[in-house]
Design a protein around this motif. Structure first.
Motif, PDB file in Angstrom:
ATOM      1  N   GLU A  19       0.826  -1.207   0.000  1.00 44.02           N
ATOM      2  CA  GLU A  19       0.000   0.000   0.000  1.00 44.02           C
ATOM      3  C   GLU A  19       0.858   1.254   0.000  1.00 44.02           C
ATOM      4  OE1 GLU A  19      -3.582   0.483   2.361  1.00 44.02           O
ATOM      5  OE2 GLU A  19      -3.365  -1.585   3.059  1.00 44.02           O
ATOM      6  N   LEU A  20       1.969   1.195   0.726  1.00 43.20           N
ATOM      7  CA  LEU A  20       2.826   2.373   0.844  1.00 43.20           C
ATOM      8  C   LEU A  20       3.603   2.674  -0.433  1.00 43.20           C
ATOM      9  CD1 LEU A  20       4.244   1.898   4.463  1.00 43.20           C
ATOM     10  CD2 LEU A  20       2.339   3.335   3.710  1.00 43.20           C
ATOM     11  N   GLN A  21       3.612   1.750  -1.352  1.00 40.87           N
ATOM     12  CA  GLN A  21       4.333   1.973  -2.614  1.00 40.87           C
ATOM     13  C   GLN A  21       3.712   3.087  -3.443  1.00 40.87           C
ATOM     14  OE1 GLN A  21       4.604  -1.770  -4.663  1.00 40.87           O
ATOM     15  NE2 GLN A  21       6.132  -2.617  -3.240  1.00 40.87           N
ATOM     16  N   SER A  22       2.492   3.449  -3.106  1.00 40.31           N
ATOM     17  CA  SER A  22       1.846   4.549  -3.827  1.00 40.31           C
ATOM     18  C   SER A  22       2.410   5.905  -3.406  1.00 40.31           C
ATOM     19  CB  SER A  22       0.332   4.524  -3.587  1.00 40.31           C
ATOM     20  OG  SER A  22       0.039   4.712  -2.198  1.00 40.31           O
ATOM     21  N   LEU A  23       3.207   5.919  -2.341  1.00 39.93           N
ATOM     22  CA  LEU A  23       3.783   7.159  -1.831  1.00 39.93           C
ATOM     23  C   LEU A  23       5.214   7.339  -2.351  1.00 39.93           C
ATOM     24  CD1 LEU A  23       2.720   6.772   1.923  1.00 39.93           C
ATOM     25  CD2 LEU A  23       1.527   8.086   0.148  1.00 39.93           C
ATOM     26  N   PRO A  24       5.706   8.578  -2.387  1.00 36.54           N
ATOM     27  CA  PRO A  24       7.116   8.787  -2.695  1.00 36.54           C
ATOM     28  C   PRO A  24       7.995   8.007  -1.715  1.00 36.54           C
ATOM     29  CG  PRO A  24       5.928  10.867  -2.721  1.00 36.54           C
ATOM     30  CD  PRO A  24       4.977   9.843  -2.187  1.00 36.54           C
ATOM     31  N   GLY A  26      10.735   8.431   0.112  1.00 38.22           N
ATOM     32  CA  GLY A  26      11.088   8.990   1.418  1.00 38.22           C
ATOM     33  C   GLY A  26       9.896   9.064   2.350  1.00 38.22           C
ATOM     34  N   LEU A  27       8.749   9.463   1.803  1.00 42.84           N
ATOM     35  CA  LEU A  27       7.540   9.555   2.608  1.00 42.84           C
ATOM     36  C   LEU A  27       7.082   8.168   3.037  1.00 42.84           C
ATOM     37  CD1 LEU A  27       5.228  11.201   3.794  1.00 42.84           C
ATOM     38  CD2 LEU A  27       4.075  11.061   1.565  1.00 42.84           C
ATOM     39  N   ALA A  28       7.162   7.211   2.125  1.00 44.51           N
ATOM     40  CA  ALA A  28       6.756   5.842   2.447  1.00 44.51           C
ATOM     41  C   ALA A  28       7.597   5.283   3.590  1.00 44.51           C
ATOM     42  CB  ALA A  28       6.894   4.956   1.209  1.00 44.51           C
ATOM     43  N   GLU A  29       8.880   5.556   3.571  1.00 49.62           N
ATOM     44  CA  GLU A  29       9.754   5.067   4.633  1.00 49.62           C
ATOM     45  C   GLU A  29       9.404   5.703   5.973  1.00 49.62           C
ATOM     46  OE1 GLU A  29      13.703   5.826   3.307  1.00 49.62           O
ATOM     47  OE2 GLU A  29      13.754   4.105   1.922  1.00 49.62           O
ATOM     48  N   GLU A  30       9.099   6.988   5.959  1.00 51.27           N
ATOM     49  CA  GLU A  30       8.750   7.676   7.205  1.00 51.27           C
ATOM     50  C   GLU A  30       7.435   7.153   7.772  1.00 51.27           C
ATOM     51  OE1 GLU A  30       9.321  10.194  10.402  1.00 51.27           O
ATOM     52  OE2 GLU A  30      10.679   9.548   8.809  1.00 51.27           O
ATOM     53  N   VAL A  31       6.463   6.950   6.916  1.00 52.70           N
ATOM     54  CA  VAL A  31       5.179   6.401   7.357  1.00 52.70           C
ATOM     55  C   VAL A  31       5.370   4.996   7.903  1.00 52.70           C
ATOM     56  CG1 VAL A  31       2.893   5.652   6.606  1.00 52.70           C
ATOM     57  CG2 VAL A  31       3.821   7.808   5.773  1.00 52.70           C
ATOM     58  N   ALA A  32       6.169   4.203   7.213  1.00 53.24           N
ATOM     59  CA  ALA A  32       6.418   2.826   7.653  1.00 53.24           C
ATOM     60  C   ALA A  32       7.060   2.795   9.026  1.00 53.24           C
ATOM     61  CB  ALA A  32       7.308   2.110   6.638  1.00 53.24           C
ATOM     62  N   ARG A  33       8.002   3.679   9.263  1.00 50.63           N
ATOM     63  CA  ARG A  33       8.685   3.713  10.563  1.00 50.63           C
ATOM     64  C   ARG A  33       7.697   4.040  11.674  1.00 50.63           C
ATOM     65  NH1 ARG A  33      14.261   4.805  10.604  1.00 50.63           N
ATOM     66  NH2 ARG A  33      14.059   6.648  11.927  1.00 50.63           N
ATOM     67  N   ASN A  34       6.759   4.936  11.422  1.00 48.44           N
ATOM     68  CA  ASN A  34       5.747   5.261  12.430  1.00 48.44           C
ATOM     69  C   ASN A  34       4.782   4.100  12.647  1.00 48.44           C
ATOM     70  OD1 ASN A  34       5.765   8.256  13.464  1.00 48.44           O
ATOM     71  ND2 ASN A  34       6.399   8.346  11.322  1.00 48.44           N
ATOM     72  N   LEU A  35       4.438   3.406  11.583  1.00 52.28           N
ATOM     73  CA  LEU A  35       3.549   2.254  11.725  1.00 52.28           C
ATOM     74  C   LEU A  35       4.216   1.123  12.499  1.00 52.28           C
ATOM     75  CD1 LEU A  35       1.809   2.060   8.221  1.00 52.28           C
ATOM     76  CD2 LEU A  35       0.931   3.045  10.357  1.00 52.28           C
ATOM     77  N   VAL A  36       5.517   0.968  12.332  1.00 50.28           N
ATOM     78  CA  VAL A  36       6.246  -0.036  13.110  1.00 50.28           C
ATOM     79  C   VAL A  36       6.205   0.312  14.591  1.00 50.28           C
ATOM     80  CG1 VAL A  36       8.528  -1.010  13.590  1.00 50.28           C
ATOM     81  CG2 VAL A  36       7.760  -0.754  11.237  1.00 50.28           C
ATOM     82  N   MET A  37       6.362   1.577  14.915  1.00 50.52           N
ATOM     83  CA  MET A  37       6.280   1.999  16.307  1.00 50.52           C
ATOM     84  C   MET A  37       4.884   1.740  16.869  1.00 50.52           C
ATOM     85  SD  MET A  37       9.278   2.895  17.118  1.00 50.52           S
ATOM     86  CE  MET A  37       8.921   3.557  18.746  1.00 50.52           C
ATOM     87  N   VAL A  38       3.868   1.949  16.055  1.00 54.57           N
ATOM     88  CA  VAL A  38       2.496   1.648  16.484  1.00 54.57           C
ATOM     89  C   VAL A  38       2.365   0.176  16.841  1.00 54.57           C
ATOM     90  CG1 VAL A  38       0.108   1.453  15.708  1.00 54.57           C
ATOM     91  CG2 VAL A  38       1.404   3.525  15.201  1.00 54.57           C
ATOM     92  N   ALA A  39       2.852  -0.683  15.954  1.00 52.91           N
ATOM     93  CA  ALA A  39       2.753  -2.126  16.188  1.00 52.91           C
ATOM     94  C   ALA A  39       3.522  -2.557  17.429  1.00 52.91           C
ATOM     95  CB  ALA A  39       3.268  -2.883  14.963  1.00 52.91           C
ATOM     96  N   ASN A  40       4.667  -1.922  17.676  1.00 53.75           N
ATOM     97  CA  ASN A  40       5.496  -2.296  18.821  1.00 53.75           C
ATOM     98  C   ASN A  40       4.923  -1.826  20.152  1.00 53.75           C
ATOM     99  OD1 ASN A  40       7.322  -3.513  17.116  1.00 53.75           O
ATOM    100  ND2 ASN A  40       8.773  -1.798  17.109  1.00 53.75           N
ATOM    101  N   LEU A  41       4.151  -0.753  20.129  1.00 52.26           N
ATOM    102  CA  LEU A  41       3.724  -0.115  21.383  1.00 52.26           C
ATOM    103  C   LEU A  41       2.261  -0.314  21.746  1.00 52.26           C
ATOM    104  CD1 LEU A  41       5.559   3.321  20.931  1.00 52.26           C
ATOM    105  CD2 LEU A  41       6.166   1.541  22.580  1.00 52.26           C
ATOM    106  N   ILE A  42       1.449  -0.731  20.807  1.00 49.42           N
ATOM    107  CA  ILE A  42       0.000  -0.673  21.029  1.00 49.42           C
ATOM    108  C   ILE A  42      -0.453  -1.533  22.208  1.00 49.42           C
ATOM    109  CG2 ILE A  42      -0.542  -2.510  19.382  1.00 49.42           C
ATOM    110  CD1 ILE A  42      -3.039  -0.760  18.641  1.00 49.42           C
ATOM    111  N   ASP A  43       0.219  -2.637  22.477  1.00 47.22           N
ATOM    112  CA  ASP A  43      -0.210  -3.513  23.576  1.00 47.22           C
ATOM    113  C   ASP A  43       0.207  -2.975  24.940  1.00 47.22           C
ATOM    114  OD1 ASP A  43      -1.436  -5.325  21.881  1.00 47.22           O
ATOM    115  OD2 ASP A  43       0.383  -6.498  21.600  1.00 47.22           O
ATOM    116  N   GLU A  44       1.422  -2.440  25.030  1.00 50.65           N
ATOM    117  CA  GLU A  44       1.959  -2.017  26.328  1.00 50.65           C
ATOM    118  C   GLU A  44       1.834  -0.511  26.562  1.00 50.65           C
ATOM    119  OE1 GLU A  44       2.840  -4.186  28.513  1.00 50.65           O
ATOM    120  OE2 GLU A  44       2.665  -5.905  27.160  1.00 50.65           O
ATOM    121  N   ARG A  58      -1.214  12.084   9.534  1.00 47.24           N
ATOM    122  CA  ARG A  58      -0.956  13.393   8.919  1.00 47.24           C
ATOM    123  C   ARG A  58      -0.149  13.249   7.635  1.00 47.24           C
ATOM    124  NH1 ARG A  58      -0.072  15.048  14.366  1.00 47.24           N
ATOM    125  NH2 ARG A  58       2.187  14.940  14.075  1.00 47.24           N
ATOM    126  N   LEU A  59       0.707  12.252   7.604  1.00 47.17           N
ATOM    127  CA  LEU A  59       1.578  12.061   6.448  1.00 47.17           C
ATOM    128  C   LEU A  59       0.878  11.356   5.290  1.00 47.17           C
ATOM    129  CD1 LEU A  59       4.852  10.912   8.275  1.00 47.17           C
ATOM    130  CD2 LEU A  59       4.424  13.144   7.218  1.00 47.17           C
TER     131      LEU A  59
END
Length: 276
Positions: A19-24, A26-44, A58-59
């Protein structure tokens, strides 16, 4: 919010990456990094996960995976109205009914159990896979309990999946909800039986069924950390003091009177002898 350097987009789901391949790039990488943080933190740390999801939103608000992540973090922090809005947006983008049960549960969280029951009877439920249908049944049973309809909740949870010998990821949760509903209905013996079955299927200990069963059996748990953890210090034994001689006001004066250095003189060996 800072993101650790070792977090990369390669850690997210392949479908999300697509899905993120539709983004530029650099932007795709930044969004992905935030989504990884979401996955790592959502339980705790759901509040922190929520903050990262808002950055991703926002991105890239037009990416369904981002809307879905924002929905789940809002749901985890009990922002049910916001979560429902994000889930609806994701559903419009993908056309999938996968989020239907959690959307219904958001209705419950907003104090609208009747709406959740309406969704449980909607055509979308027939399009759900087996885990989704079980999840929908759990939500519907919860809505029945919200309305005080305990017996109806018990009936809602009944089905072949409940007593199946095949243990699935949702088996323990389904059995736990059933045992809890039985207990709420005053059917203690049956509840005990089903809590025991929960333990059999709960391989990773995701429920507190063992504690609930112990409570039913009259076992009381004592928190070893409560109260003082230090061993009590023994008080010194009180020994009656020797009687004070007449004319002595306190111990020090008594000692001085009894051992007045003027009353002693040295003999030839250097020892003290009391004067006559």
């Amino acid at each position: 919010m800072p993101i650790p350097d070792d977090i990369t987009g390669r850690e997210i789901d392949k479908d999300v990456q697509q899905e993120l391949q539709s983004l530029p790039k650099g932007l795709a990488e930044e969004v992905a990094r935030n989504l990884v943080m979401v996955a790592n933190l959502i339980d705790e740390e759901p509040e922190q996960a929520y903050a990262y999801s808002r950055i991703a939103l926002r991105l890239a608000s037009r990416v369904a995976a981002v809307r879905e992540a924002a929905g789940f973090t809002a749901y985890a922090t009990q922002k049910y109205s916001e979560a429902l809005g994000e889930f609806r947006a994701a559903k419009r983008m993908t056309g999938s009914v996968e989020l239907w049960p959690v959307m219904a549960d958001c209705e419950r969280g907003m104090g609208r159990p009747e709406k959740a029951l309406d969704m449980a009877g909607a055509p979308e439920v027939q399009k759900l896979d087996k885990p989704g249908q079980v999840e929908m049944r759990l939500v519907a049973a919860g809505a029945r309990r919200d309305l005080g309809q305990i017996d109806a909740a018990i009936v809602t949870l009944q089905g072949p999946e409940l007593g199946s010998n095949s243990v699935q990821p949702w088996t323990a949760r389904l059995r736990y909800a059933y045992a809890d509903a039985l207990l709420a209905a005053g059917r203690e013996d049956e509840a005990r039986e089903w809590f025991a079955k929960v333990i059999e299927s709960d391989k990773d200990g995701s429920t507190d069924a063992s504690d609930r069963l112990a409570e039913l059996d009259g076992v009381e748990f004592v928190d070893a950390l409560q109260g003082d953890t230090e061993a009590p210090v023994a008080e010194p034994a009180v020994v009656d003091a020797a009687p004070v001689l007449e004319g002595e006001e306190d111990e020090d004066e008594g000692v001085e009177e009894y051992y007045d250095e003027d009353d002693f003189e040295l003999d030839d060996d250097g020892d003290e002898d009391r004067k006559a």
